[in-house]
Design an enzyme around this catalytic site. Structure first.
Site, PDB file in Angstrom:
ATOM      1  N   CYS A 114      19.434 -93.233 -43.898  1.00  0.00           N
ATOM      2  CA  CYS A 114      18.510 -92.519 -43.022  1.00  0.00           C
ATOM      3  C   CYS A 114      17.203 -93.295 -42.959  1.00  0.00           C
ATOM      4  O   CYS A 114      16.718 -93.788 -43.988  1.00  0.00           O
ATOM      5  CB  CYS A 114      18.263 -91.102 -43.560  1.00  0.00           C
ATOM      6  SG  CYS A 114      17.177 -90.103 -42.522  1.00  0.00           S
ATOM      7  N   HIS A 134      24.446 -85.989 -37.760  1.00  0.00           N
ATOM      8  CA  HIS A 134      23.356 -86.442 -38.619  1.00  0.00           C
ATOM      9  C   HIS A 134      22.016 -86.084 -37.976  1.00  0.00           C
ATOM     10  O   HIS A 134      21.091 -85.616 -38.649  1.00  0.00           O
ATOM     11  CB  HIS A 134      23.455 -87.967 -38.840  1.00  0.00           C
ATOM     12  CG  HIS A 134      22.327 -88.566 -39.643  1.00  0.00           C
ATOM     13  ND1 HIS A 134      22.492 -89.056 -40.913  1.00  0.00           N
ATOM     14  CD2 HIS A 134      21.018 -88.751 -39.337  1.00  0.00           C
ATOM     15  CE1 HIS A 134      21.324 -89.514 -41.362  1.00  0.00           C
ATOM     16  NE2 HIS A 134      20.417 -89.349 -40.420  1.00  0.00           N
ATOM     17  N   GLU A 135      21.928 -86.273 -36.631  1.00  0.00           N
ATOM     18  CA  GLU A 135      20.661 -85.991 -35.931  1.00  0.00           C
ATOM     19  C   GLU A 135      20.391 -84.497 -35.836  1.00  0.00           C
ATOM     20  O   GLU A 135      19.269 -84.051 -36.056  1.00  0.00           O
ATOM     21  CB  GLU A 135      20.665 -86.613 -34.530  1.00  0.00           C
ATOM     22  CG  GLU A 135      20.891 -88.127 -34.481  1.00  0.00           C
ATOM     23  CD  GLU A 135      20.077 -88.891 -35.509  1.00  0.00           C
ATOM     24  OE1 GLU A 135      20.596 -89.898 -36.023  1.00  0.00           O
ATOM     25  OE2 GLU A 135      18.955 -88.469 -35.850  1.00  0.00           O
ATOM     26  N   HIS A 190      18.863 -83.061 -38.850  1.00  0.00           N
ATOM     27  CA  HIS A 190      17.413 -83.242 -38.957  1.00  0.00           C
ATOM     28  C   HIS A 190      16.664 -82.094 -38.284  1.00  0.00           C
ATOM     29  O   HIS A 190      15.574 -81.711 -38.711  1.00  0.00           O
ATOM     30  CB  HIS A 190      16.955 -84.566 -38.327  1.00  0.00           C
ATOM     31  CG  HIS A 190      17.096 -85.771 -39.222  1.00  0.00           C
ATOM     32  ND1 HIS A 190      16.532 -85.861 -40.476  1.00  0.00           N
ATOM     33  CD2 HIS A 190      17.730 -86.946 -39.030  1.00  0.00           C
ATOM     34  CE1 HIS A 190      16.825 -87.031 -41.016  1.00  0.00           C
ATOM     35  NE2 HIS A 190      17.559 -87.719 -40.156  1.00  0.00           N
TER      36      HIS A 190
HETATM   37  O1  LIG Z   1      18.297 -89.826 -38.190  1.00  0.00           O
HETATM   38  C1  LIG Z   1      18.528 -90.995 -37.831  1.00  0.00           C
HETATM   39  N1  LIG Z   1      18.483 -91.998 -38.699  1.00  0.00           N
HETATM   40  O2  LIG Z   1      18.047 -91.736 -39.938  1.00  0.00           O
HETATM   41  C2  LIG Z   1      18.979 -93.330 -38.392  1.00  0.00           C
HETATM   42  C3  LIG Z   1      20.370 -93.541 -38.988  1.00  0.00           C
HETATM   43  C4  LIG Z   1      21.384 -92.654 -38.283  1.00  0.00           C
HETATM   44  C5  LIG Z   1      22.838 -92.932 -38.679  1.00  0.00           C
HETATM   45  C6  LIG Z   1      23.122 -92.866 -40.199  1.00  0.00           C
HETATM   46  C7  LIG Z   1      24.577 -92.439 -40.304  1.00  0.00           C
HETATM   47  C8  LIG Z   1      24.956 -91.788 -39.018  1.00  0.00           C
HETATM   48  C9  LIG Z   1      23.764 -91.871 -38.089  1.00  0.00           C
HETATM   49  C10 LIG Z   1      20.701 -95.002 -38.825  1.00  0.00           C
HETATM   50  O3  LIG Z   1      20.869 -95.458 -37.713  1.00  0.00           O
HETATM   51  N2  LIG Z   1      20.724 -95.815 -39.927  1.00  0.00           N
HETATM   52  N3  LIG Z   1      20.541 -95.291 -41.174  1.00  0.00           N
HETATM   53  C11 LIG Z   1      19.789 -96.117 -42.146  1.00  0.00           C
HETATM   54  C12 LIG Z   1      19.938 -97.580 -42.020  1.00  0.00           C
HETATM   55  C13 LIG Z   1      21.063 -97.946 -41.131  1.00  0.00           C
HETATM   56  C14 LIG Z   1      20.988 -97.249 -39.786  1.00  0.00           C
HETATM   57  C15 LIG Z   1      22.244 -97.542 -39.009  1.00  0.00           C
HETATM   58  O4  LIG Z   1      23.251 -96.908 -39.209  1.00  0.00           O
HETATM   59  N4  LIG Z   1      22.068 -98.522 -38.096  1.00  0.00           N
HETATM   60  C16 LIG Z   1      23.031 -99.039 -37.253  1.00  0.00           C
HETATM   61  C17 LIG Z   1      24.397 -98.741 -37.361  1.00  0.00           C
HETATM   62  C18 LIG Z   1      25.269 -99.326 -36.439  1.00  0.00           C
HETATM   63  C19 LIG Z   1      24.764-100.162 -35.476  1.00  0.00           C
HETATM   64  C20 LIG Z   1      23.397-100.419 -35.427  1.00  0.00           C
HETATM   65  N5  LIG Z   1      22.545 -99.856 -36.329  1.00  0.00           N
HETATM   66 NI    NI Z   2      18.278 -89.705 -40.427  1.00  0.00          NI
END
Ligand SMILES: O=CN(O)C[C@@H](CC1CCCC1)C(=O)N1NCCC[C@H]1C(=O)Nc1ccccn1
Ligand code: NI
Length: 187
Positions: free
Chosen positions: A114, A157-158, A161
């Site tokens: 996250c 996940h969103e 939040h």
């Molecule tokens: O609430 C929203 N958040 O906290 C951003 C989160 C949301 C995802 C986490 C799991 C499901 C939704 C997020 O995107 N990440 N989590 C932290 C670092 C990595 C990043 C990620 O998965 N990046 C990514 C993945 C594929 C392709 C490009 N980028």
């Molecule tokens: Ni998140």
């Protein structure tokens, strides 16, 4: 323009609050916020801009992560292969609501992270594999869509939040990798 300094981290009470529904018709302010959230996701997935702006790549963002307790999320899920830049899901969603879901559960094999959590929290985050979702889009039109697998995981996940739920709330404390029979592990 949204950058990492705008994203609040664990400990900020807004991450544990239940966000308020946005008023309809959408205000210019809420429409602009949605656009900025989507722009952040685009920038965070652009290697040059992400480097320049020091962004962690993200596929989703919820308004509470910007210390704005409103039921607004943005998701931008890139397509696997680089040739086809068409994202599999890209939308700003106002007042998203899960109307129904599959009995089948699923989780990401890699676990979850996250942008509001500056630490690794290992373990399976078990969610619904398929969801039927309603939301109001940026044009103010009510949408009803069905999602499955990775896209469904991202949206859940969103929406968590918006309800003050963090991904690690779902992890089994005794055994973070415990899995009930039939849970689909998405790699
Ligand atoms: O609430 C929203 N958040 O906290 C951003 C989160 C949301 C995802 C986490 C799991 C499901 C939704 C997020 O995107 N990440 N989590 C932290 C670092 C990595 C990043 C990620 O998965 N990046 C990514 C993945 C594929 C392709 C490009 N980028
Ligand atoms: Ni998140």
């Amino acid at each position: 323009m949204i950058t990492m300094k705008d994203i609040i981290r664990e400990g900020n009470p807004t991450l544990r609050a239940v966000a308020k529904e946005v008023a309809l018709p959408l205000s210019d302010e809420d429409i602009k916020l949605g656009e900025e959230m989507m722009e952040f996701l685009h920038n965070s997935q652009d290697p040059v801009k992400a480097e320049e702006l020091g962004l962690r790549g993200g596929v989703g963002l919820a308004a509470p992560q910007l210390d704005i307790s409103k039921r607004i999320i943005a998701v931008h899920v890139p397509n696997g292969d680089l040739e086809n830049p068409e994202p599999t899901l890209s939308a700003v969603m106002y007042n998203p609501k899960i109307l129904s879901h599959s009995v089948q559960d699923a989780c990401l094999g890699e676990g979850e992270g996250c942008l509001s959590v500056d630490r690794e929290v290992p373990g399976y985050v078990v969610r619904h594999n398929k969801i039927t979702l309603s939301y109001v889009d940026a044009s103010g039109v009510k949408q009803k869509i069905r999602l499955k697998n990775y896209e469904a995981i991202v949206v859940q996940h969103e929406i968590d939040h918006l309800n003050g739920v963090m991904f690690y709330d779902h992890i089994n404390q005794e055994n973070p990798y415990a899995l009930k029979d039939g849970v689909l592990v998405i790699e």
